[in-house]
Design a protein around this motif. Structure first.
Motif, short mmCIF file in Angstrom:
data_model
loop_
_atom_site.label_atom_id
_atom_site.label_comp_id
_atom_site.label_asym_id
_atom_site.label_seq_id
_atom_site.Cartn_x
_atom_site.Cartn_y
_atom_site.Cartn_z
N UNK A 1 0.86 -1.34 0.02
CA UNK A 1 -0.03 -0.04 -0.21
C UNK A 1 0.88 1.28 0.07
N UNK A 2 2.31 0.90 -0.38
CA UNK A 2 3.03 2.06 -0.86
C UNK A 2 3.16 2.46 -2.19
N UNK B 1 1.80 13.34 11.60
CA UNK B 1 1.30 12.44 12.27
C UNK B 1 0.43 11.54 11.34
N UNK B 2 0.90 11.46 10.03
CA UNK B 2 -0.05 10.75 8.69
C UNK B 2 0.56 9.48 8.29
N UNK B 3 -0.46 8.63 8.24
CA UNK B 3 0.40 7.53 7.14
C UNK B 3 -0.49 7.49 6.19
N UNK B 4 0.40 7.34 4.93
CA UNK B 4 -0.46 7.57 3.65
C UNK B 4 -1.06 6.22 3.16
N UNK B 5 -2.23 6.16 2.42
CA UNK B 5 -2.51 4.98 2.26
C UNK B 5 -2.63 4.96 0.60
N UNK C 1 3.12 -7.70 7.52
CA UNK C 1 3.31 -7.77 6.20
C UNK C 1 2.17 -6.94 5.52
N UNK C 2 2.14 -5.73 5.77
CA UNK C 2 1.19 -4.66 5.09
C UNK C 2 2.15 -3.39 5.05
N UNK C 3 2.57 -3.02 3.78
CA UNK C 3 3.25 -1.79 3.50
C UNK C 3 2.85 -0.59 3.40
N UNK C 4 3.07 0.40 4.35
CA UNK C 4 2.55 1.64 4.34
C UNK C 4 3.70 2.60 4.38
N UNK D 1 4.96 4.17 14.56
CA UNK D 1 4.84 3.00 15.01
C UNK D 1 3.81 1.98 14.22
N UNK D 2 2.51 2.81 13.86
CA UNK D 2 1.66 2.12 12.96
C UNK D 2 2.48 1.74 11.58
N UNK D 3 3.27 2.49 11.07
CA UNK D 3 3.97 1.83 9.77
C UNK D 3 4.87 0.60 10.04
#
Length: 389
Positions: A32-33, A357-361, A348-351, A339-341
């Motif tokens: 998901x990167x 403080x955002x995680x890209x989807x 085994x989920x790539x972020x 920490x979420x990443x």
């Protein structure tokens, strides 16, 4: 052996298919990167593989001293599907932005000797070369490399009054990302964009959109500006344009055309037949085979799924973005995006993270709804195990 320029995860990927990557240990990961918005068709897409095979049997590279049919075909396809008239091909988004800087500077010099200033946005990201870095509004990237290019002026993103107070006859260009990707999927307001267009017109400056991350279909139109009421004089694209091969472009229109003449700029590898053939295959999938047309539906579905996580978890603060340019903001007092990443990687989920403080989807643009379900489901498992600070 390798220069210590990246913080790498402890995995070696050796092959990929669609939204999946496989390590040398034959472990499967959901990606998901997408190469940070590069692999718009996922991995090893048949159209790209076929284009690579066919072109590799004909011609890899020739100098830009000669005509190149694949470059011409790719340019024609971009022009037919944009509001621009001229294209220069290079190898990376940073290079495209460097050319855009030269275009606006020469435009200014053609008018008046002191028309040299460039407006850029705070928290922006335009690249790591010294010119692009000078208009990247993040001190952490700039501090160790000063002095940088001068006559650049920073403006707060979406601050209309500040922009009006800064821009005058000395400005030759205005740079903006319609959505700031690296700083946390922060979207420009239509009012601010309209103000920049008016200021550029009033003071005869060129308006430049950096669509390297948000363009090429990720927001539901080929170019991000096509869903806005403002058309830039110059637009830079890269990443998804090649779907995984190194190609970028700088497009111009009207008063930004014909500023560059022989001797002003060049690129040894830019727009060679091999990368242009693959990029043409990518654009054919995006435009002619309906991938971009389906992004809005896929994006809406994904946002609904992610918003259910926002309801479930108190530390999910906001779901940002449009189409498949999405970000999940976490409450920093409870959870760190990094920490979420890291936890997602273990699952085994790539972020990939971003500012604020955002995680890209960023799934591939041709992602199936079933694969979206799998990605969000695995993210939900990760969030179930997050320890609140």
């Amino acid at each position: 052996m390798l220069m210590n320029a990246y913080k790498r995860f402890p995995v070696n990927f050796v092959r990929g298919k669609g939204p999946f990557l496989y390590s040398d240990q034959n472990h499967e990961y959901i990606d998901c990167v997408s190469g940070i918005a590069v692999n718009c068709l996922g991995h090893s897409h048949p159209a790209m593989v076929q284009a690579a095979k066919e072109q590799s049997e004909k011609l890899f590279h020739i100098s830009n001293l000669y005509q190149n049919d694949m470059q011409t075909l790719l340019a024609q396809k971009l022009i037919r599907n944009s509001y621009h008239q001229q294209v220069f091909f290079c190898n990376s988004g940073t290079e495209a932005n460097e050319l855009a800087i030269k275009i606006v500077r020469k435009h200014g010099h053609n008018i008046a000797p002191n028309k040299t200033k460039i407006l850029y946005m705070k928290e922006s990201f335009h690249g790591r070369s010294t010119g692009a870095l000078a208009i990247t509004g993040q001190e952490k990237y700039q501090v160790d490399f000063r002095p940088l290019m001068g006559d650049v002026v920073e403006c707060e993103f979406n601050n209309i009054e500040m922009a009006k107070s800064l821009v005058n006859e000395d400005f030759c260009g205005i740079f903006i990302e319609p959505v700031q990707g690296e700083s946390g999927i922060r979207a420009v307001t239509s009012e601010f964009l309209q103000t920049l267009r008016e200021l550029a017109d009033q003071f005869n400056a060129l308006l430049v959109f950096d669509e390297i991350q948000c363009g090429m279909g990720r927001m539901g139109t080929l170019f991000a500006y096509q869903q806005m009421n403002v058309v830039p004089d110059v637009v830079t694209i890269a990443k998804a344009l090649g779907g995984g091969v190194p190609i970028a472009a700088c497009l111009t229109r009207e008063k930004a055309n014909n500023i560059i003449v022989p001797g002003d700029h060049g690129s040894t590898y830019g727009g060679n037949p091999f990368v242009c053939a693959i990029a043409h295959a990518v654009l054919t999938e995006l435009i002619d085979h309906g991938v971009v047309a389906a992004v809005e539906e896929r994006g809406s579905y994904t946002q609904k799924k992610l918003n259910l996580l926002k309801v479930k978890y108190p530390f999910v603060k906001e779901i940002r973005g449009k189409g498949l340019l999405l970000g999940i903001q976490f409450d920093e007092s409870m959870v760190k995006a990094s920490d979420v990443v890291n936890s997602a990687f273990e699952a085994r989920l790539l972020l990939v993270g971003a500012g604020d403080n955002v995680v890209r989807f960023f799934p591939p643009l041709n992602i199936s709804l079933d694969h979206i379900d799998a990605m969000v489901g695995r993210l939900e498992q990760v969030l179930d195990n997050i320890v609140i600070q």
